[in-house]
Structure formats: structure tokens, C-alpha cells
Design a protein around this motif. Sequence first.
Motif, mmCIF file in Angstrom:
data_model
loop_
_atom_site.group_PDB
_atom_site.id
_atom_site.type_symbol
_atom_site.label_atom_id
_atom_site.label_comp_id
_atom_site.label_asym_id
_atom_site.label_seq_id
_atom_site.Cartn_x
_atom_site.Cartn_y
_atom_site.Cartn_z
ATOM 1 N N GLU A 7 -15.655 -57.401 -23.667
ATOM 2 C CA GLU A 7 -16.567 -56.737 -23.833
ATOM 3 C C GLU A 7 -15.486 -55.682 -25.082
ATOM 4 O O GLU A 7 -16.644 -54.724 -25.828
ATOM 5 C CB GLU A 7 -17.720 -56.208 -23.303
ATOM 6 C CG GLU A 7 -18.747 -57.186 -22.630
ATOM 7 C CD GLU A 7 -17.957 -58.900 -21.958
ATOM 8 O OE1 GLU A 7 -18.927 -59.181 -21.760
ATOM 9 O OE2 GLU A 7 -17.269 -58.501 -20.874
ATOM 10 N N ASP B 28 -15.396 -56.774 -28.343
ATOM 11 C CA ASP B 28 -17.272 -56.490 -29.707
ATOM 12 C C ASP B 28 -17.276 -55.300 -29.967
ATOM 13 O O ASP B 28 -17.500 -54.930 -30.465
ATOM 14 C CB ASP B 28 -18.067 -57.376 -27.647
ATOM 15 C CG ASP B 28 -17.434 -59.023 -27.550
ATOM 16 O OD1 ASP B 28 -17.157 -59.152 -28.487
ATOM 17 O OD2 ASP B 28 -18.159 -59.110 -27.092
ATOM 18 N N ARG B 29 -16.565 -54.192 -28.496
ATOM 19 C CA ARG B 29 -16.844 -52.581 -29.056
ATOM 20 C C ARG B 29 -16.414 -52.347 -30.199
ATOM 21 O O ARG B 29 -16.346 -51.465 -30.731
ATOM 22 C CB ARG B 29 -17.223 -52.210 -27.594
ATOM 23 C CG ARG B 29 -17.729 -52.264 -26.945
ATOM 24 C CD ARG B 29 -17.668 -50.707 -26.341
ATOM 25 N NE ARG B 29 -16.969 -50.881 -25.483
ATOM 26 C CZ ARG B 29 -16.817 -51.157 -24.093
ATOM 27 N NH1 ARG B 29 -17.447 -51.906 -23.715
ATOM 28 N NH2 ARG B 29 -15.854 -51.382 -23.050
ATOM 29 N N ARG C 136 -14.133 -61.251 -17.423
ATOM 30 C CA ARG C 136 -14.583 -60.409 -18.188
ATOM 31 C C ARG C 136 -13.123 -60.638 -19.026
ATOM 32 O O ARG C 136 -13.356 -59.770 -20.453
ATOM 33 C CB ARG C 136 -15.036 -59.992 -18.942
ATOM 34 C CG ARG C 136 -16.687 -59.623 -18.195
ATOM 35 C CD ARG C 136 -17.266 -61.027 -18.802
ATOM 36 N NE ARG C 136 -17.554 -60.761 -19.776
ATOM 37 C CZ ARG C 136 -18.091 -62.712 -20.622
ATOM 38 N NH1 ARG C 136 -17.238 -63.225 -19.750
ATOM 39 N NH2 ARG C 136 -17.967 -62.141 -21.380
#
Length: 492
Positions: free
Chosen positions: A466, A469-470, A436
Motif C-alpha cells: 500500500e 501504491d501511494r 502486506r
Amino acid sequence: MADFDYDLFVIGGGSGGVRAARTAAATGARVALAEESRMGGTCVIRGCVPKKLMVFASDYADLAEDAKAYGWDAEIGTFDWPRFRGKLHAELDRLEKVYRSMLEKSDVEVFDSRARLADAHSVELADGVRKTAKHILIATGGHPFRPDMPCADLGLVSNDLFLMEELPKNVLIIGGGYIACEFACILNGLGVDVTLYHRGGQILRGFDEEARGLVAEMIADSGVSIHTGTNIVEMKLADEVDVETGTISNSDAALGAPAKNDSTSLGENPKSETRQKAGKRIWVKSTTGREGTFDHVIFATGRRPSTADMGLEDVGVELGRSGEIVVDEYSQSTVPSIYAIGDVTSRLELTPVAIREGMAFVETVFKGNRTPVDHELVPSAVFTRPELGTIGLTEEEASERGEIEVYCTSFRPMRQAFIDKPARTLLKLIVDRETRVILGCHIVADEAGEMIQLVGIAVKAGMTKEQFDRTCAVHPTISEEIVTMREPVRAG
């Protein structure tokens, strides 16, 4: 132990050489530096700085129309090149003095002279004086070159563009790299009719395919005439009378001779100066049979390391196929006392990289802290209109290494959409499907250079999709899309 005149002798007064000289002197080392041209090197005198100032100047062309579309009663006059040129050179003079002042305050002895190697620990200045040093650092950078063809010396290179006495009405740019594309946008923005020939199938080779495709589309939409799969095969000097009658002069003077590719300093191009003052134009023929006449032909066909006639091979320094100095991860050449940094090594030809290489050299040699140069995940920008900012792997490179996901969005930004301009932006993330981790980021937008610098911190830190994205978005902005793309557009 041998008694040397200096602990370090630096050849080259560009950003990398000056930084290395100053930081070495700060350790208490005796340091000297020789520069044959102007202090500041390519970036300050004939590269990044004057180019970016020209980018700023060219950006004003559309502001009046945009302002009127937003409700302002606005007009803009014609661009005054001589007035801008005067301010430009005044600024370059100021910056050169700053560089000299920094060296003086650091107690670095400066020689305004060409220097070449005499042996592994000696340099010879242009007047024949020799100086010895425990360590020698080569930081002579690179220079633009012309193709090996008849009459190539009639064309200009990037160094010459800052010296033009008048702004041409039309130009032909040969090349499709970042220098060619940047100057195509600059000159087009200043009101010059620009044609670009590139022998490849698409401009900006080496950049992400999707990103460079959009840049090419936007450049063409702005008025630059791009001809891919096209190169120049013939060029001659043609006076105005010959052009109007449709015949081309075949005199010896017009035919010229193959150009010499050397490392001349800014402005040393007597033929182009003579042609410009005489008002002569240039006729060219392309590989596709296309013929045209231009005020200037500009070769942006690449750069070469400035290593000619420096005595490098005579003392055992290995050179690569293009004349670059071969060095290890600590910037050490095949001669233990001789090091090299910056464009002369053809590793990553970027000013901030040269500066970091100089600092790593000082850590290794003068501070006893062996520090390899880090060339991984270096952000960069192409100052076209719109700009292209990039870091890490392209989609094509990443897909060859393993399974990936591609997150991408392209849209009309609010600023341009409101006034119905066709400009589009692109934001793209390349993600390793298993870990990722963000492998690459590519942005095509106004101020993409500013954006990629900030995104580069996160990518260099190895952040995951991720984690992106946070991060809460800043709305309304173009860059918010970096943290709001939730679904991949494709995988590979």
C-alpha cells in the motif's frame, strides 16, 4: 601484552581487504596489507569492472538498426577488439594505481607478495620474511575453476576473456549461472557465435522462476544457442586439417591431463595463450551425443574460495567443504585473532557485501562497536540482455514460508514496441498476504540493475504494498509499473 609489528595484517588487496585496511588505519592502527597479484582484486582487475565495460561495448551492436527504425540514417562498422582491449587494460592500470594511492595516503604498508599464515599472529611472505600482527584479516577472494576431466586445461575461464588477443568467431560456454549468461550476452553482442551448455533444466538457478524464464527466452531470441540438460563429456585439441577430414587427433598432446584448479592470477593460463597463438580449435562431445568444434571453450562452472596453501588449517582455522573459511556473524574464524571477509567465506559473493563486511570488522575490532554483518535483503543484478535485477525472496521461496500475493506484469516497452522489436520486460512483487510487506522484487528490463538499486531501498526499509501504491507514477516509464499494479495475479 605482546609487542606486534602491526595491529592488523590484511592478506588480499581486493575491494574488501583494501576498505578494511584503510578504515582500520584511520583509527590510528598500524596496518599492513599483502597482495600477490594486482591491487584491486577480482572485481577491479578480472571481474565486475572489466565485465561491465564489455557489457557497454556489446550494447552498441544494435544501436544503428534501432536508430534507422527511428528515422536516422545510421550505420555501424565492425568491432575492433584490439583497440577496445588496449583501452580496457589502460583503465584497469589506472584503477590499480588509484587503489595503491588510497592505501599509501592511509599509511598502510603494502607488500607485493604472497602471504600465508605461520601462526595465529604471524604471516610469512614469499621471501621468507615474517611479520606479526595482533589481528589478521584474510580477504583473498575466490577464483574460477575447471571441472576435473581430461583436457579441461584447454578451456578458458572468465579471467582469460579479458586477455584474448583476438575475438573468436565462435565459442562454447559451459555453465548456466550469472557469469556464463553474462558472457554469453557480451560475446554475442560483439559478434561472436555463442553456444551455451547447461546441465540443469533452466539457466540462472536460484533466481525467480518466472524472471529467469524470460531472461532465457530473450537470450535465445538474441541468437545464443542454449542447450539445457546438456554437459560436456569429452574435449580434445583438433587442428584445422583434422576437423575438415572429420577425424580427431588422439595424440598425447591432444589428450592432455586433468586440469588443476588453483587460484592463479589474471592471465596465468599458458596453455590457452599457446593455443590461441597457434590458431588451434577445440573439439567437444556433449552428454547428448552432440559434437562440435569451437575457437574456445569457456568454463563458467563456478568459483572456489582462494584458501589453498595458506597454512589456515595448520593454525586451527576451520574450513568448509569447498575450502571456505568458516566465520561467525562478526567475521571471526575459529582462531580468535584471525578474521575473514568477502568471497573467501562463501557467504554472499558480491563486492559491496565484502566492503560492508570489512567495515563491520573494523567497527567490531578497532572501534569497540560490535557490529554483525547484515546479509539480509541485498539487491543484485545480472548484466544479461535484458538485465535481471532482484532483491529478497523469489516467489518459490516466499510461498514455502507462508501465504503470499504475487503482483506481476509483463509487456513490450514503448521504446521497443514502436520499432516492432520482440523484447519484453517483467516487473514482479512478492507480498506477504498478512503484513502486506514486500518480500521480494524482480525486474527483467534494460537498466534493471539501476532500477533494483532504488527499489531495494524501499524493500530494505520494510515498506508495504500500500505504501508503494501511494507513490505517484512517473509516466511514461517502465518502472512506473512498480507502483501501478493494483490486483494480484495469483496467491499462494
